[in-house]
Scaffold this motif. Structure first.
Motif, mmCIF file in Angstrom:
data_model
loop_
_atom_site.group_PDB
_atom_site.id
_atom_site.type_symbol
_atom_site.label_atom_id
_atom_site.label_comp_id
_atom_site.label_asym_id
_atom_site.label_seq_id
_atom_site.Cartn_x
_atom_site.Cartn_y
_atom_site.Cartn_z
ATOM 1 N N ARG A 40 -12.007 0.800 2.729
ATOM 2 C CA ARG A 40 -10.656 0.760 3.155
ATOM 3 C C ARG A 40 -10.341 -0.362 4.447
ATOM 4 N NH1 ARG A 40 -5.873 3.673 3.446
ATOM 5 N NH2 ARG A 40 -4.632 3.498 5.277
ATOM 6 N N ASN A 41 -11.311 -0.248 5.206
ATOM 7 C CA ASN A 41 -11.480 -1.130 6.465
ATOM 8 C C ASN A 41 -11.227 -2.646 5.972
ATOM 9 O OD1 ASN A 41 -13.728 0.750 8.171
ATOM 10 N ND2 ASN A 41 -11.657 0.735 8.100
ATOM 11 N N CYS A 43 -10.335 -3.709 2.917
ATOM 12 C CA CYS A 43 -9.484 -4.216 2.024
ATOM 13 C C CYS A 43 -7.953 -4.550 3.021
ATOM 14 C CB CYS A 43 -9.163 -3.332 0.930
ATOM 15 S SG CYS A 43 -10.265 -3.289 -0.374
ATOM 16 N N GLU A 44 -8.155 -3.643 4.197
ATOM 17 C CA GLU A 44 -6.955 -3.855 5.144
ATOM 18 C C GLU A 44 -7.278 -5.142 5.748
ATOM 19 O OE1 GLU A 44 -3.651 -3.494 7.160
ATOM 20 O OE2 GLU A 44 -3.908 -2.873 5.254
ATOM 21 N N SER A 45 -8.456 -5.213 6.166
ATOM 22 C CA SER A 45 -8.758 -6.662 6.744
ATOM 23 C C SER A 45 -8.512 -7.910 6.068
ATOM 24 C CB SER A 45 -10.224 -6.702 7.461
ATOM 25 O OG SER A 45 -10.426 -7.941 7.843
ATOM 26 N N ARG A 47 -6.166 -8.161 3.528
ATOM 27 C CA ARG A 47 -4.807 -8.121 3.438
ATOM 28 C C ARG A 47 -4.157 -8.672 4.636
ATOM 29 N NH1 ARG A 47 -0.125 -6.130 4.855
ATOM 30 N NH2 ARG A 47 -1.167 -4.688 6.627
ATOM 31 N N MET A 48 -4.512 -8.348 5.992
ATOM 32 C CA MET A 48 -4.067 -8.837 7.093
ATOM 33 C C MET A 48 -4.625 -10.404 7.367
ATOM 34 S SD MET A 48 -2.325 -8.250 9.940
ATOM 35 C CE MET A 48 -2.478 -6.722 9.927
ATOM 36 N N CYS A 65 -10.426 -4.319 -4.277
ATOM 37 C CA CYS A 65 -9.246 -4.084 -3.348
ATOM 38 C C CYS A 65 -7.980 -3.960 -4.180
ATOM 39 C CB CYS A 65 -9.104 -5.215 -2.184
ATOM 40 S SG CYS A 65 -10.299 -5.319 -0.851
ATOM 41 N N TYR A 68 -6.148 -0.696 -3.591
ATOM 42 C CA TYR A 68 -5.482 -0.571 -2.168
ATOM 43 C C TYR A 68 -4.292 -1.511 -2.037
ATOM 44 C CZ TYR A 68 -5.264 -1.024 2.706
ATOM 45 O OH TYR A 68 -4.918 -0.871 4.140
ATOM 46 N N TYR A 72 -0.359 -0.576 -1.578
ATOM 47 C CA TYR A 72 0.153 -1.045 -0.300
ATOM 48 C C TYR A 72 1.579 -1.712 -0.941
ATOM 49 C CZ TYR A 72 2.046 -4.225 3.074
ATOM 50 O OH TYR A 72 2.910 -5.114 4.094
ATOM 51 N N GLN A 77 5.044 1.696 3.853
ATOM 52 C CA GLN A 77 4.508 0.535 4.787
ATOM 53 C C GLN A 77 5.023 -0.816 4.430
ATOM 54 O OE1 GLN A 77 2.798 1.639 7.761
ATOM 55 N NE2 GLN A 77 3.705 -0.525 8.244
ATOM 56 N N TYR A 78 4.946 -1.055 3.283
ATOM 57 C CA TYR A 78 5.181 -2.591 2.741
ATOM 58 C C TYR A 78 6.878 -2.735 2.993
ATOM 59 C CZ TYR A 78 6.889 -6.225 -0.576
ATOM 60 O OH TYR A 78 7.570 -7.083 -1.000
#
Length: 256
Positions: A40-41, A43-45, A47-48, A65, A68, A72, A77-78
């Protein structure tokens, strides 16, 4: 034989464990700072860093990812992230735009995933995990069924109410003009000044150059481009630029 079976079962159990929600990149990969990076960390990184434009020119979302990113793009959140972009555009309009109201105030919108959503297409085609089939995507766009992005429609109407000339500049091909117009009108967009699409003269240009050239034509005609709203960096980079640019989130694909 029994020992081999037990060993195989143990290995299978370990592999299943690695595919769970707590799976870590490269089996609890540690950074030089001693951090343990979970899936999760990671894939979020990823994306960011797409949004920050640190990750460029990717052809597909990393396989691990895809789920994930799919969650999103269909999440609250999107929508909140997108709405915040529109809210900032509205604040800018209210506080920092010295509109002349002489017919030369202008704003530029991209179309795909700015005014209309392609998420339904990508939902059926791997949420960015599959290499893009441009023919398939064009056929989907030609059906004219892309849903509206409500927050963008509100900004569109606010600008129109202020008398700002609205230009739609899209990398869609000219052959999609009729379907694009029908789709836009069907979901509530009307009253734009011009729709600029790629034609045969633009075939040798990348998207960023095509859109920069379109802006150049507008400024040569005396238009003041107060803002650009798009979901790709290629929609807002290059000269001439607008006085302000606003980027909507989109980690599904990259258009250069």
């Amino acid at each position: 034989m029994a020992r081999n079976l037990v060993f195989c079962l143990a290995i299978c159990g370990w592999l299943l464990g690695c595919s769970s929600a707590d799976w870590n990149i490269l089996n609890q990969k540690k950074t030089k700072h001693g951090l343990q990076i979970t899936l999760r960390n990671y894939c979020e990184s990823w994306r960011m860093n797409v949004e920050l434009h640190n990750i460029k020119d990717f052809e597909v979302v990393p396989e691990e990812c895809v789920q994930y990113i799919g969650k999103y793009m269909t999440s609250t959140q999107y929508k909140v992230d997108s709405q915040t972009t529109i809210d900032e555009s509205t604040v800018y309009l209210a506080t920092s735009c010295g509109l002349k109201k002489d017919g030369k105030d202008a704003w530029i919108f991209d179309i795909d995933d700015t005014l209309l959503s392609t998420v339904p297409y990508y939902k059926k085609n791997g949420f960015g995990g599959n290499k893009l089939n441009s023919t398939s995507l064009q056929e989907w766009k030609n059906r004219g069924k892309a849903p509206v992005l409500d927050y963008s429609l509100r900004l569109f109407n606010d600008l129109k109410g202020l008398g700002v000339k609205i230009f739609l500049v899209s990398s869609r091909n000219e052959c999609l003009r009729s379907a694009t117009i029908d789709n836009l009108v069907d979901v509530g967009y009307h009253g734009w000044t011009n729709l600029i699409l790629r034609d045969s003269d633009d075939e040798g240009k990348d998207v960023q150059q095509f859109k920069a050239d379109a802006r150049k034509q507008l400024t040569n005609k005396g238009y003041r481009i107060w803002g650009i709203l798009g979901d790709q960096w290629s929609s807002i980079e290059g000269l001439p630029s607008a006085k302000r640019t606003f980027k909507l989130p989109n980690p599904l694909y990259y258009v250069a």
